[in-house]
Each structure stands twice: as structure tokens, then as C-alpha cells.
Scaffold this active site. Structure first.
Site, PDB file in Angstrom:
ATOM      1  CG  ASN A   1      -8.645  -9.226   4.451  1.00  0.00           C
ATOM      2  OD1 ASN A   1      -9.449  -8.264   4.176  1.00  0.00           O
ATOM      3  ND2 ASN A   1      -7.623  -9.870   3.740  1.00  0.00           N
TER       4      ASN A   1
ATOM      5  CG  ASP B   1       5.452  -8.682   2.380  1.00  0.00           C
ATOM      6  OD1 ASP B   1       5.404  -7.456   1.787  1.00  0.00           O
ATOM      7  OD2 ASP B   1       4.785  -8.692   3.377  1.00  0.00           O
TER       8      ASP B   1
ATOM      9  CE  LYS C   1       2.565  -4.225   9.757  1.00  0.00           C
ATOM     10  NZ  LYS C   1       1.300  -4.640  10.250  1.00  0.00           N
TER      11      LYS C   1
HETATM   12  O1  C5P Z   1       3.228  -8.041   7.612  1.00  0.00           O
HETATM   13  P1  C5P Z   1       1.844  -7.091   7.113  1.00  0.00           P
HETATM   14  O2  C5P Z   1       0.400  -7.490   6.370  1.00  0.00           O
HETATM   15  O3  C5P Z   1       0.822  -6.798   8.572  1.00  0.00           O
HETATM   16  O4  C5P Z   1       1.719  -5.478   6.585  1.00  0.00           O
HETATM   17  C1  C5P Z   1       0.777  -4.985   5.852  1.00  0.00           C
HETATM   18  C2  C5P Z   1       1.466  -4.272   4.729  1.00  0.00           C
HETATM   19  O5  C5P Z   1       2.390  -4.938   3.876  1.00  0.00           O
HETATM   20  C3  C5P Z   1      -0.228  -3.641   3.895  1.00  0.00           C
HETATM   21  O6  C5P Z   1       1.156  -2.676   3.173  1.00  0.00           O
HETATM   22  C4  C5P Z   1      -0.139  -4.340   3.233  1.00  0.00           C
HETATM   23  O7  C5P Z   1      -0.385  -4.152   1.826  1.00  0.00           O
HETATM   24  C5  C5P Z   1       1.473  -5.139   2.950  1.00  0.00           C
HETATM   25  N1  C5P Z   1       1.448  -6.249   2.623  1.00  0.00           N
HETATM   26  C6  C5P Z   1       1.713  -7.199   1.641  1.00  0.00           C
HETATM   27  N2  C5P Z   1       1.895  -7.800   0.980  1.00  0.00           N
HETATM   28  C7  C5P Z   1       1.617  -9.085   2.228  1.00  0.00           C
HETATM   29  C8  C5P Z   1       1.733  -8.876   3.207  1.00  0.00           C
HETATM   30  C9  C5P Z   1       1.396  -7.729   3.298  1.00  0.00           C
HETATM   31  O8  C5P Z   1       2.281  -6.211   0.001  1.00  0.00           O
HETATM   32  N3  C5P Z   1       1.527 -10.501   1.345  1.00  0.00           N
END
Ligand code: C5P
Length: 410
Positions: free
Chosen positions: A220, A319, A350
Site C-alpha cells: 500500500n 492483527d 476500532k
Molecule cells: O483494522 P485496521 O487495519 O483498520 O486497524 C488499523 C490499526 O491496527 C493500525 O494501528 C494498524 O497499525 C493496526 N493493525 C495491526 N495489524 C494488522 C492490521 C492493523 O497492528 N494486521
């Protein structure tokens, strides 16, 4: 509309007495003077007689836009007390280069030329002394210099560097003066409040890259700039900082321990390993949500005549933030939400889903790759908007907010 904001000069309003003692690193002091002026400081140069052998006061006057002082007998001062007058309005004295001889004299409290006299006569409580040593490695390693160094530290002096590497004498080792940009970063950090002193801060930053074959992958547009700014701000605030960085081309902020990773799983492994010994975790990384199930050892080729493009089965990445937030002894966790719409709604959702006390919301398309941004801090008690600013300014405010919350928790 995106109106770029230029960063506030980091040393605006600061008055620095810049001392030069004799050494070949005097040539770097010219550049350092420029860096200080560009950063908004006013600079008053004081040179020893030996320094004048290496670089002329003319050069430093031109760059600092102020007459240079070289002698304690200078009659330009009405009271003839340059050594007193020079530091009364100064925010710090920085000596760069600081020679072995000058360090020895300062450790002894001697006052046999204008520079040592000025250092001794400064108001010690409000005008700190910072030295950037510059000398041959044998001189630096000599027990006498190390003894002087220990004494200077005990007297409250801050030592910047020295660096290590090739020396002007042809030898290689410790003792070279830090580069002007490094000195500037050190000085800017010196003036930041030590809100996170003694805290260990873990940060993830940048994108991840999920390989499909040896040359392609899913990624990305995250530049890593926000995460690197948070790392710098946390280090400036006195924290010991570990930065787990996806594939980005950014220099490591001074004093920060960096672990480079490529994939989300590598980032997960590095971050969860470091989390146990962290007080704060700031997840700025734009982690790829999915990765291809299979990795093709060979580049996937176009087949002549085949109409259908290849298709890939994806699987979800772990995550990192949620996992770390649920640890028994979880650090204080801060998540980021980069959204394209309904920012606050997504941020609140979130906060709940990830089980973290603070989410930093921003508009993804408006921030990726940019030098400035707008943030909204969302927690259980409400929202706080941080108006558009450069990312370092925002990072410093975020660090102050985190420190405040940690203080309230303790
Ligand atoms: O779920 P989403 O990607 O929208 O959430 C964003 C937050 O979660 C950010 O702080 C990102 O660094 C963290 N994140 C993470 N591991 C993932 C996806 C998101 O730590 N696999």
C-alpha cells in the site's frame, strides 16, 4: 484543500553561544552555524586562538550575521566583560569542535581564554553546556581524556557523540565530531521536555509487502513518515525506542533501535517479541490485511493465447495491535485509523474492536506520502482535533498526550 504547512523552526527563539576550539573539525562548524540559523536560532560565535588557525572569524561572522568574539580583552563591550555578557541571554553554550585541550581545561575549571572563561562564568542553572568532542582516536581513548570526560559529565555537561569512522589523520576509530545535521538533531532533542524519560516505546511503521512471486507483491502507499516522526518524538522525549519498520526509504531517527521487516508476519513476530518489554505500543503501520496463500517460486509468466489472468487466493494476516493489546501485561496501546470516509465512526468502532485506550484517526488519502497531516485523537472520554501541521509537530503533541495518559494511569 491540502495547503502544505512548513514545519515551525525547531530552534525559533533560542539563542546559542557556539564555541569553536582548535581542530580540523572547525570546517564543519561553518555548516553547523548555517544549520542553527536555518532552524531559527540566533548564534553568537566564540573562537579560541587555535580555532582561528583552522577557520577565520570572517566566515563565521558572515554565516551567523554577528561579529565573532575571540579575546577576553575585546574592548567592544562597554563594560569590557564579554565573558559575562555573552551567556546572560543564552539558552545554551555548544562547543563544536571541543578539543581534548579544551575539555581538559573545562574539567579543571580553568579560565585562561575567552571560551573557557565564558563556560565557567555562565549561569549554570539556566545555561547548559554541550560539548561535541573532536579528536584523534588515541587522544579520545587516553585515560586523561576519559577522566576529564567523566568529570565534565559529573558537572552536568552534555556530551554530543563523538562519532566513529575515518579520521582526518588517516586513522579509523572513535573521536570524530558528529556531522552538522546530527549535531542539530541532538540539540533540538536536548530542548524537548523529557516526558517519556525511562519509558520503553515500541512503534510499527510503514507498509508491509506480501510477496506473490519473486518480483511482485501486495502493498500500500504508506510512506512510514508518521511512524518515523513518532519514533523521533518519543526518543526526543527521553524514551528508549524500538521501531519495527516495513519497507521504506527513511533514515533512522537518532538514538532509535530499528528492526526492518518486509511482511506482516515478520512485523507481527518482531513487534510481539518486543511488546513484553515495552511500556507503550504505537501501531502506525499500514499492515496489509491479506496475503497470498501461496508464494510462486518463479515469476508468474503471461502465457501466449491464455485470456484469463491468474487469480490468487488470499488469507488474513494476524492483527498485531489486537494481539498486543490483549497480552496479560499489555503496554499502553495506541492504534491508528486511516479511513477514506466516516472517520470518527470507524475510529470509535476500532477503539472497541481492538480493545485499545486511544485511536488516532486520519484520512488515508490525505496523509499517505505527505509531510503534513491532520489528526483526531479518539478515546472513551471524547475527541481532540490536532489541526494541520507537519508530522513531527503532530508526533510531539501525540507523545505529550500519551505521556499525560500514562501519568494519569500510574
Ligand atoms: O483494522 P485496521 O487495519 O483498520 O486497524 C488499523 C490499526 O491496527 C493500525 O494501528 C494498524 O497499525 C493496526 N493493525 C495491526 N495489524 C494488522 C492490521 C492493523 O497492528 N494486521
Amino acid at each position: 484543500m491540502n495547503v502544505p504547512t512548513s514545519p515551525a523552526p525547531d530552534l525559533a527563539g533560542k539563542h546559542i553561544v557556539l564555541g569553536l576550539s582548535g581542530g580540523i573539525a572547525c570546517y564543519k562548524a561553518a555548516d553547523f552555524t548555517r544549520e542553527l540559523v536555518k532552524a531559527g536560532a540566533t548564534v553568537q560565535v566564540v573562537m579560541t586562538e587555535a580555532a582561528e588557525r583552522f577557520i577565520t572569524p570572517v566566515t563565521l561572522q558572515a554565516l551567523s550575521n554577528r561579529p565573532v568574539f575571540t579575546s577576553q580583552w575585546d574592548a567592544r563591550e562597554a563594560n569590557n566583560m564579554a565573558h559575562i555578557n555573552l551567556t546572560r541571554a543564552a539558552d545554551a553554550i555548544v562547543v563544536a569542535p571541543a578539543s581534548a585541550d579544551l575539555m581538559a581545561r573545562l574539567a579543571q575549571g580553568r579560565a585562561d581564554d575567552l571560551l573557557s572563561l565564558t563556560c565557567l562564568a555562565r549561569p549554570i542553572e539556566r545555561c547548559p553546556l554541550l560539548l561535541a568532542p573532536a579528536m584523534n582516536r588515541e587522544m579520545w581513548a587516553h585515560p586523561a581524556t576519559q577522566r576529564n570526560l567523566a568529570q565534565l559529565r559529573a558537572d552536568g555537561t552534555t556530551i554530543l557523540g563523538p562519532g566513529s569512522g575515518d579520521q582526518a589523520c588517516g586513522e579509523i576509530g572513535d573521536g570524530r565530531m558528529l556531522e552538522p545535521t546530527e549535531l542539530l538533531a541532538e540539540l533540538i532533542a536536548f530542548f524537548q521536555p523529557k516526558l517519556l524519560a525511562g519509558r520503553r516505546v515500541l512503534i510499527t511503521a510503514g507498509p508491509t509487502f506480501e510477496p506473490i512471486d519473486p518480483v511482485r507483491g501486495l502493498t500500500n502507499r504508506s510512506s512510514g513518515k508518521m511512524g518515523f516522526a513518532v519514533a523521533r518524538a518519543a526518543a526526543e522525549a527521553g524514551a528508549s525506542v524500538t521501531l519495527v519498520a516495513g519497507p521504506v526509504h527513511l533514515p533512522t531517527p537518532r538514538g532509535v533501535t530499528r528492526i526492518d521487516v518486509i511482511t506482516a508476519r515478520q512485523m507481527f513476530d518482531a513487534a510481539t517479541r518486543a511488546a513484553a518489554s515495552s511500556d507503550v505500543f504505537v501501531a502506525t503501520a499500514a499492515v496489509a490485511d491479506w496475503r497470498p496463500v501461496a508464494f510462486n517460486d518463479h515469476k508468474i509468466k503471461k502465457r501466449p493465447g491464455a485470456k484469463a489472468p491468474p487469480s490468487f487466493e488470499l488469507t488474513e494476516n494476524p492483527d498485531i495491535l489486537t494481539t498486543i493489546a490483549r497480552l496479560d501485561k499489555a503496554p499502553y496501546c495506541v492504534g491508528f485509523a486511516a479511513e477514506s470516509h466516516d472517520l470518527l465512526e470507524h475510529a470509535r468502532e476500532k477503539l472497541e474492536r481492538k480493545g485499545v485506550p486511544l485511536i488516532v484517526a486520519n484520512l488515508g488519502p490525505a496523509t499517505f506520502g505527505q509531510d503534513d497531516n491532520m489528526l483526531t485523537l479518539v478515546d472513551a472520554s471524547g475527541e481532540r482535533e490536532l489541526p494541520r501541521a507537519d508530522k513531527l509537530t503532530l508526533a510531539r503533541t501525540l507523545v505529550a498526550e500519551i505521556a499525560r495518559r500514562l501519568g494519569a494511569r500510574a
